[in-house]
Design a protein around this motif. Structure first.
Motif, mmCIF file in Angstrom:
data_model
loop_
_atom_site.group_PDB
_atom_site.id
_atom_site.type_symbol
_atom_site.label_atom_id
_atom_site.label_comp_id
_atom_site.label_asym_id
_atom_site.label_seq_id
_atom_site.Cartn_x
_atom_site.Cartn_y
_atom_site.Cartn_z
ATOM 1 N N HIS A 3 0.833 -1.204 0.000
ATOM 2 C CA HIS A 3 0.000 0.000 0.000
ATOM 3 C C HIS A 3 0.871 1.258 0.000
ATOM 4 O O HIS A 3 0.597 2.218 -0.719
ATOM 5 N N TYR A 4 1.936 1.237 0.782
ATOM 6 C CA TYR A 4 2.824 2.408 0.852
ATOM 7 C C TYR A 4 3.620 2.594 -0.435
ATOM 8 O O TYR A 4 3.835 3.719 -0.880
ATOM 9 N N ILE A 5 4.024 1.489 -1.026
ATOM 10 C CA ILE A 5 4.783 1.582 -2.278
ATOM 11 C C ILE A 5 3.910 2.160 -3.387
ATOM 12 O O ILE A 5 4.344 3.030 -4.139
ATOM 13 N N THR A 6 2.667 1.688 -3.481
ATOM 14 C CA THR A 6 1.785 2.226 -4.515
ATOM 15 C C THR A 6 1.461 3.693 -4.260
ATOM 16 O O THR A 6 1.337 4.473 -5.210
ATOM 17 N N LYS A 7 1.346 4.084 -3.000
ATOM 18 C CA LYS A 7 1.118 5.510 -2.677
ATOM 19 C C LYS A 7 2.319 6.347 -3.103
ATOM 20 O O LYS A 7 2.155 7.432 -3.665
ATOM 21 N N ILE A 8 3.523 5.860 -2.845
ATOM 22 C CA ILE A 8 4.738 6.590 -3.245
ATOM 23 C C ILE A 8 4.786 6.727 -4.759
ATOM 24 O O ILE A 8 5.045 7.817 -5.291
ATOM 25 N N PHE A 9 4.525 5.624 -5.466
ATOM 26 C CA PHE A 9 4.523 5.677 -6.926
ATOM 27 C C PHE A 9 3.456 6.640 -7.448
ATOM 28 O O PHE A 9 3.687 7.371 -8.404
ATOM 29 N N GLN A 10 2.286 6.641 -6.811
ATOM 30 C CA GLN A 10 1.212 7.539 -7.230
ATOM 31 C C GLN A 10 1.618 8.998 -7.033
ATOM 32 O O GLN A 10 1.376 9.842 -7.892
ATOM 33 N N HIS A 11 2.267 9.297 -5.917
ATOM 34 C CA HIS A 11 2.713 10.671 -5.666
ATOM 35 C C HIS A 11 3.813 11.094 -6.645
ATOM 36 O O HIS A 11 3.815 12.230 -7.127
ATOM 37 N N VAL A 12 4.734 10.184 -6.942
ATOM 38 C CA VAL A 12 5.792 10.489 -7.912
ATOM 39 C C VAL A 12 5.179 10.719 -9.296
ATOM 40 O O VAL A 12 5.551 11.662 -10.009
ATOM 41 N N ASN A 14 2.065 11.687 -9.961
ATOM 42 C CA ASN A 14 1.322 12.949 -9.930
ATOM 43 C C ASN A 14 2.261 14.145 -10.020
ATOM 44 O O ASN A 14 2.004 15.095 -10.760
#
Length: 138
Positions: A3-12, A14
């Protein structure tokens, strides 16, 4: 952890798209200034004028695509890529239509993209729940 990895990728992703949008906006404004400069010049070369208009709309389409990405909850609809492909091929025919075989092939590409667009519009636009992979682990 996933979940945290996908959030980091999503922020990068964006941040990268916002940066790309700002760069494209700068280039769009620069193209607009060049466009007005061409209008007031007494040069009779209409091909440069048409090329400037086409480049302006390319920047405009990609900025609109980035805006659509954020409006569609971080999703690029496939039909917009097809629309951009169709208009890009039409521009290609407008700019370089000297060779008949190339123009025919470009027209066939447009036909294939229109058929793809028709098929996509026949299918339902509903997407599965976008957070299904989070519910498996929880």
């Amino acid at each position: 952890m996933g979940h945290y990895i996908t959030k980091i990728f999503q922020h990068v992703l964006n941040f990268s798209l916002i940066t790309l949008g700002i760069i494209l906006l700068f280039l769009l404004i620069r193209e607009l200034v060049d466009f007005f400069r061409l209008i007031f010049q007494s040069d009779d070369d209409y091909k440069i004028f048409l090329e400037s208009i086409l480049i302006f709309f390319l920047y405009f389409e990609f900025i609109a695509m980035i805006v659509k990405y954020f409006k569609e909850d971080y999703h690029f609809p496939l039909r917009y890529f097809i629309y951009i492909g169709i208009t890009a091929m039409i521009r290609q025919i407008i700019v370089s239509h000297d060779e008949p075989v190339a123009t025919l092939l470009n027209s066939l590409v447009i036909l294939i993209l229109i058929i793809c667009n028709f098929i996509i519009n026949l299918t339902p636009r509903e997407r599965p729940e976008s957070k299904w992979y989070f519910k498996i682990k929880e």
